[in-house]
Motif scaffolding. Sequence first.
Motif, PDB file in Angstrom:
ATOM      1  N   VAL A 171      11.221   3.898  -8.321  1.00 44.76           N
ATOM      2  CA  VAL A 171      12.205   4.446  -7.385  1.00 44.76           C
ATOM      3  C   VAL A 171      12.144   5.968  -7.341  1.00 44.76           C
ATOM      4  O   VAL A 171      12.687   6.592  -6.428  1.00 44.76           O
ATOM      5  N   THR A 172      11.474   6.569  -8.317  1.00 46.57           N
ATOM      6  CA  THR A 172      11.390   8.026  -8.370  1.00 46.57           C
ATOM      7  C   THR A 172      10.245   8.600  -7.536  1.00 46.57           C
ATOM      8  O   THR A 172      10.134   9.816  -7.396  1.00 46.57           O
ATOM      9  N   GLU A 173       9.411   7.739  -6.983  1.00 43.62           N
ATOM     10  CA  GLU A 173       8.183   8.213  -6.335  1.00 43.62           C
ATOM     11  C   GLU A 173       8.328   8.537  -4.855  1.00 43.62           C
ATOM     12  O   GLU A 173       7.405   9.092  -4.255  1.00 43.62           O
ATOM     13  N   GLY A 174       9.435   8.183  -4.248  1.00 43.99           N
ATOM     14  CA  GLY A 174       9.624   8.493  -2.836  1.00 43.99           C
ATOM     15  C   GLY A 174       9.425   7.285  -1.946  1.00 43.99           C
ATOM     16  O   GLY A 174       8.525   6.474  -2.159  1.00 43.99           O
ATOM     17  N   GLU A 175      10.272   7.192  -0.929  1.00 44.54           N
ATOM     18  CA  GLU A 175      10.256   6.035  -0.034  1.00 44.54           C
ATOM     19  C   GLU A 175       9.021   5.998   0.863  1.00 44.54           C
ATOM     20  O   GLU A 175       8.685   4.949   1.425  1.00 44.54           O
ATOM     21  N   ASP A 176       8.329   7.143   1.013  1.00 43.74           N
ATOM     22  CA  ASP A 176       7.155   7.193   1.894  1.00 43.74           C
ATOM     23  C   ASP A 176       5.841   6.981   1.147  1.00 43.74           C
ATOM     24  O   ASP A 176       4.770   7.143   1.714  1.00 43.74           O
ATOM     25  N   LYS A 177       5.910   6.586  -0.112  1.00 39.81           N
ATOM     26  CA  LYS A 177       4.691   6.387  -0.909  1.00 39.81           C
ATOM     27  C   LYS A 177       3.704   5.428  -0.238  1.00 39.81           C
ATOM     28  O   LYS A 177       2.504   5.681  -0.212  1.00 39.81           O
ATOM     29  N   PRO A 178       4.171   4.313   0.334  1.00 40.84           N
ATOM     30  CA  PRO A 178       3.225   3.399   1.004  1.00 40.84           C
ATOM     31  C   PRO A 178       2.482   4.044   2.170  1.00 40.84           C
ATOM     32  O   PRO A 178       1.343   3.687   2.455  1.00 40.84           O
ATOM     33  N   LEU A 179       3.124   4.985   2.851  1.00 39.84           N
ATOM     34  CA  LEU A 179       2.483   5.654   3.975  1.00 39.84           C
ATOM     35  C   LEU A 179       1.439   6.664   3.494  1.00 39.84           C
ATOM     36  O   LEU A 179       0.452   6.920   4.185  1.00 39.84           O
ATOM     37  N   LYS A 180       1.656   7.217   2.320  1.00 34.92           N
ATOM     38  CA  LYS A 180       0.710   8.181   1.758  1.00 34.92           C
ATOM     39  C   LYS A 180      -0.516   7.487   1.174  1.00 34.92           C
ATOM     40  O   LYS A 180      -1.589   8.082   1.104  1.00 34.92           O
ATOM     41  N   TYR A 181      -0.345   6.246   0.743  1.00 33.28           N
ATOM     42  CA  TYR A 181      -1.439   5.480   0.141  1.00 33.28           C
ATOM     43  C   TYR A 181      -1.556   4.130   0.854  1.00 33.28           C
ATOM     44  O   TYR A 181      -1.297   3.075   0.269  1.00 33.28           O
ATOM     45  N   PRO A 182      -1.955   4.153   2.115  1.00 36.55           N
ATOM     46  CA  PRO A 182      -1.947   2.922   2.919  1.00 36.55           C
ATOM     47  C   PRO A 182      -2.936   1.860   2.462  1.00 36.55           C
ATOM     48  O   PRO A 182      -2.687   0.678   2.666  1.00 36.55           O
ATOM     49  N   THR A 183      -4.053   2.266   1.858  1.00 42.85           N
ATOM     50  CA  THR A 183      -5.015   1.258   1.398  1.00 42.85           C
ATOM     51  C   THR A 183      -4.459   0.493   0.211  1.00 42.85           C
ATOM     52  O   THR A 183      -4.527  -0.738   0.156  1.00 42.85           O
ATOM     53  N   ALA A 184      -3.910   1.194  -0.767  1.00 41.27           N
ATOM     54  CA  ALA A 184      -3.357   0.542  -1.947  1.00 41.27           C
ATOM     55  C   ALA A 184      -2.243  -0.424  -1.559  1.00 41.27           C
ATOM     56  O   ALA A 184      -2.231  -1.593  -1.976  1.00 41.27           O
ATOM     57  N   PHE A 185      -1.301   0.039  -0.760  1.00 40.54           N
ATOM     58  CA  PHE A 185      -0.188  -0.818  -0.368  1.00 40.54           C
ATOM     59  C   PHE A 185      -0.601  -1.810   0.720  1.00 40.54           C
ATOM     60  O   PHE A 185      -0.058  -2.908   0.800  1.00 40.54           O
ATOM     61  N   GLY A 186      -1.566  -1.427   1.551  1.00 34.16           N
ATOM     62  CA  GLY A 186      -1.990  -2.297   2.643  1.00 34.16           C
ATOM     63  C   GLY A 186      -2.765  -3.517   2.193  1.00 34.16           C
ATOM     64  O   GLY A 186      -2.815  -4.519   2.912  1.00 34.16           O
TER      65      GLY A 186
END
Length: 294
Positions: A143-158
Amino acid sequence: MCRVVDLRQAVLAKNEGAAQALRDELTARGTTVVNLLSSPGSGKTALLERELLLARERGVAVAALTADLATENDALRLARSGVPVKQVLTDGLCHLEAAMLGRHLDGWLPEDTRLLFVENVGNLVCPASYDLGESLRVVLASVTEGEDKPLKYPTAFGLAQLVVVTKTDIARAVEFDEAAFRASVERVNPGVEIVMTSARGGEGLGLLLDRALAAGTGTGTAHTPVMARQQRETGHSHDPGHGHGDDHAHEHGHDHGQDHVHGPDHRHLHDHDHGYDHGRDRRPPHTQPAAQTR
């Protein structure tokens, strides 16, 4: 006639072949591999330790392999669960690869292992492109990493089949916006399940274990990320690169670091696979009793 060869795609294609071979081999013996990816400090070791304890309580034959650039700290923590644990020191390599994982499992992984959790190197860039022969790919974010983390790392989350949010016990203190985070995940990976967890507070404990067991038995419908389908259709894997230009693309064919196997009593067995001499002893000291390790 000059022919341009994309070395990065060649490396990834070779890895995919090794990953499928490893997946077939482990599936045949009844072992499910869970690949855990996250940034450093996400809390995945703390959560994994709790899940390993729970697996042992349930009588699930489970093991864990953890990879780091240096130190045995994570393996020592995981070994407290009493399950087979192995530390792989990558000696600077920022990710695991399928062939490397296969070599480290050979002769170590107990035959009756039902679940193998692989704690990848803390990094959301390089590991995202390398299939390890897993049946379940999990990306964790605190929860400390920011709500936009998936957008910054789209391959990992994608490419994730499951997204785990950690440290929810401090979500209010850091003003974590769960709705915004879920919206970010949905943009890069529509339909993927998101579970909320806290290793300290107990929220969501057992969900990771449940999803891992379901992936192994084939119960339910496994999530197939849109990005993964696109890769299969095009025949190309997305490689975010390692910060190198095309002429610096390289294959990490050599084996790094030493293997450290930990039993419940934390005795250390050192297995040197490098094939070259570092010129000095790079093993972490083992003078401090395991019971005092934090």
